[in-house]
Design a protein around this motif. Structure first.
Motif, PDB file in Angstrom:
ATOM      1  N   ASN A 108       5.027  89.178  26.972  1.00  0.00           N
ATOM      2  CA  ASN A 108       6.161  88.684  26.188  1.00  0.00           C
ATOM      3  C   ASN A 108       5.988  89.127  24.737  1.00  0.00           C
ATOM      4  N   LYS A 157      20.939  79.324  33.084  1.00  0.00           N
ATOM      5  CA  LYS A 157      19.720  78.863  33.746  1.00  0.00           C
ATOM      6  C   LYS A 157      20.026  77.831  34.832  1.00  0.00           C
ATOM      7  N   HIS A 196      15.043  83.499  35.335  1.00  0.00           N
ATOM      8  CA  HIS A 196      15.361  82.259  34.624  1.00  0.00           C
ATOM      9  C   HIS A 196      14.592  82.149  33.309  1.00  0.00           C
ATOM     10  N   GLU A 197      13.304  82.451  33.367  1.00  0.00           N
ATOM     11  CA  GLU A 197      12.433  82.233  32.210  1.00  0.00           C
ATOM     12  C   GLU A 197      12.417  83.389  31.223  1.00  0.00           C
ATOM     13  N   TYR A 198      12.520  84.629  31.711  1.00  0.00           N
ATOM     14  CA  TYR A 198      12.259  85.777  30.841  1.00  0.00           C
ATOM     15  C   TYR A 198      13.328  86.870  30.902  1.00  0.00           C
ATOM     16  N   ALA A 249       4.162  79.433  36.475  1.00  0.00           N
ATOM     17  CA  ALA A 249       3.727  80.295  35.368  1.00  0.00           C
ATOM     18  C   ALA A 249       2.381  79.756  34.909  1.00  0.00           C
ATOM     19  N   PHE A 289      12.803  82.686  39.361  1.00  0.00           N
ATOM     20  CA  PHE A 289      12.018  82.080  38.284  1.00  0.00           C
ATOM     21  C   PHE A 289      11.802  83.061  37.133  1.00  0.00           C
TER      22      PHE A 289
END
Length: 626
Positions: free
Chosen positions: A85, A231, A139-141, A273, A136
């Motif tokens: 990230n 999301k 959704h997150e990244y 994660a 996932f």
């Protein structure tokens, strides 16, 4: 004079190594790069990049496409990833490995006559992890919708020209496929003909899978229509798979064919994660997934090899091969006994296993003159100030932490050559790899797998179930941390890698190939870090494999998995002088033109702000960059 001649030969061989052109060209890009195991899947990633997606979006599209193309994996398998990230400058580990279902106990499988859970069929299935892992990560990244990312896979499910490799695999394994009614219906469109599988290049359609993927997109679309956020809409799709009508049909189809997965198993499972494990090698930070994978093997081997001057030995010299082989054996012996699911007790001794002091102790066991057929797990517990509660199991196996006390080779250490093709199939089985990077700094390395051919399809979902349960053990004497239990993740071979230097991405790499993954990634990394090879040359360079380890896949008997001490697979063009030197060190040699699964990698040129891509000359792997 002989020493000078040998030195001159080493110089000439090194010159040849660097002078030879690669079989595939280097990939160059400045905006983005997408590499994976199938050309069509790499194209799917490039389509997402061209639409403005980031590396996570593109990786998810490539994952969806490769799952739709079978051969090395399908939608009911498992996904694990490392993501850099650029906003936080951290490496994130994605654990989307399924778990053993209700009723999956050691007693259950032993009562059926197994020494390991079966390698095929519904009883080999863990809960599906790839759909949840993909959603996932997005959704997150990611930045895009599921509809955008799944668009190429949906088009392919309607019908795509199947590659000859996958089509021929289906034909070879059609007798197994015919055992499962839903697999037979999908994978054998010419049932009753002489060739029942599709032909290479034939349009291969999967209506059930198209319906399942469409349902995920519908759930997202309906949520957005109701005013839900991006999301929240993604989670609506997630819930439809793991708790809704897709889940019900998946479970019905699984249980109808004798599988154990329940609706409660699907509803309870979640991707995670987690923190990556890491070490340093000559100032380079190396990141791997936790000990539910074999990833820490690479970290342990590098810690051991830091105690040697590999560059002075010379690339693939007898001394180099011997030293790296011994380091891998030491690390794999620990893997085979100490690695397991960190979410369940007992707790694996990872602090001790990854300590530099423990690595120095292990490095001291390497005899420069001969292979050690008796090498076994060490004792890392003192390096985290704890007593080892499993010394009795080690002694029962014939191992003592002090190698000088090992007075016999265990029963399995008989050193048989893996002459049958089934052994190499088990060694190399399944999996693909995905590498993606973009100009914003996002980097993704994925090694998804499971549900490979011949897969058992769960009902009318079109989804092939995972076969990963076979990576559990039933006997704690083999590994007390990896005994099958409901809700537990098996210790898998899947192992992406990320490397940072000076706080920035340096290298991203992954490879298919079962137990050989971290053997080949180790040598690939040393090619770049110690021998300054460009990334494409490093992916094509000849590797060697140790078979002095317990196989993680294949067969249901201990005899199918036993280590073969001293057995080494070398590239066919290994010089005669190297062969002779290794024979004198006690090795049993076998040869192949292919000594590595297809390595895919990205190297980061910070001087010019460009991306350099490598994709091995083995297999169908392919990359596209801009």
């Amino acid at each position: 004079m002989k020493k000078f001649a040998a030195f001159l030969l080493l110089i000439l061989l090194s010159f040849r190594l660097y002078a030879q052109p690669t079989q595939k060209p280097m990939l160059y890009g400045s905006s983005w790069m997408a590499i994976t195991g199938k050309p069509l899947a790499a194209t799917a990633g490039s389509m997402i990049f061209q639409q403005g997606g980031n590396a996570v979006d593109a990786a998810c599209a490539m994952l969806a496409a490769t799952c739709t193309m079978w051969d090395t994996l399908s939608w009911g398998g498992e996904t694990q990833a490392l993501i850099y990230n650029p906003k936080t400058k951290q490496v994130i580990a994605i654990n989307a490995m399924g778990v053993a279902p209700t009723g999956a106990t050691a007693a259950f499988f032993k009562n059926k006559g197994y020494q390991f859970p079966p390698e095929y069929g519904p009883l080999s299935a863990t809960t599906p992890g790839t759909p949840g892992g993909l959603i996932f990560m997005l959704h997150e990244y990611g930045t895009m919708s599921l509809a955008q990312v799944l668009a190429p896979a949906l088009q392919m499910a309607k019908g795509y020209p199947i590659e000859a490799q996958a089509a021929n695999t289906i034909e070879r394994q059609k007798d197994l496929i015919k055992q499962w009614p839903y697999s037979k219906r999908v994978l054998l469109p010419h049932l009753g003909a002489q060739r029942e599988a599709p032909e290479g290049g034939e349009l291969f359609s999967q209506p059930d899978l198209f319906t399942t993927l469409s349902k995920l997109v519908q759930a997202e679309t309906e949520a957005l229509r109701k005013g839900k956020s991006r999301k929240q809409a993604l989670m609506a799709a997630y819930d439809r798979f793991y708790k809704g009508d897709i889940a019900k049909e998946f479970v019905r189809g699984c249980q109808e064919q004798g599988g154990l997965i329940t609706l409660a198993d699907l509803a309870a499972w979640k991707p995670i994660a987690e923190d990556a494990l890491s070490t340093t090698y000559k100032g380079i930070e190396v990141y791997k997934l936790k000990q539910w994978t074999q990833g820490p093997v690479l970290l342990q081997a590098l810690n051991i090899l830091e105690n040697f001057d590999l560059k002075a030995m010379g690339y693939n010299s007898p001394e180099y091969i011997h030293t790296v082989y011994q380091a891998m054996n030491l690390a794999f012996a620990d893997r085979d006994f100490y690695y397991g699911d960190p979410a369940q007790l007992p707790a694996e001794p990872m602090k001790g296993l990854l300590s530099k002091a423990y690595a120095k102790q292990r490095a001291a066991l390497i005899n420069p003159a001969r292979n050690d057929a008796k090498i076994g797990p060490g004792d890392p517990f003192p390096f985290q100030n704890q007593p080892n509660p499993y010394l009795n199991l080690l002694k029962a196996r014939g191992y003592e932490p002090d190698s000088s006390k090992r007075n016999f080779a265990p029963k399995h250490d008989l050193g048989r050559l893996p002459e049958d093709e089934n052994y190499h199939d088990r060694l190399w089985r399944g999996t693909t790899s995905i590498e993606a990077a973009d100009k914003e700094g996002w980097v993704v390395s994925v090694t998804p797998s499971g549900g490979w051919l011949p897969a058992c399809i769960a009902g009318n979902t079109g989804i092939g179930m995972s076969q990963r349960m076979q990576s559990f053990v039933l006997d704690p004497a083999l590994n007390p941390f990896n005994v099958v239990a409901p809700g537990k993740r098996p210790r898998v071979t899947l192992s992406p890698s990320l490397f940072l230097k000076d706080g920035k991405p340096y290298l991203s790499a992954a490879v298919q190939g079962g137990d050989t993954q971290d053997q080949n990634l180790l040598q690939f990394f040393l090619n770049v870090a110690d021998f300054n090879m460009p990334v494409q040359k490093a992916t094509e360079a000849p590797n060697f494999n140790t078979n002095q380890l317990w196989l993680s896949l294949g067969g249901t008997k201990v005899a199918d998995r036993e280590p073969k001490p001293g057995q080494i697979l070398l590239q066919s063009q290994t010089p005669a002088t190297t062969r002779e030197a290794l024979l004198k060190k006690g090795y049993q040699l076998s040869f192949s033109e292919r000594t590595s699964g297809p390595i895919n990698a990205i190297w980061f040129d910070w001087k010019h702000k460009t991306l350099w891509g490598g994709s091995s000359n083995h297999g169908e792997d392919y990359g596209i960059a801009w």
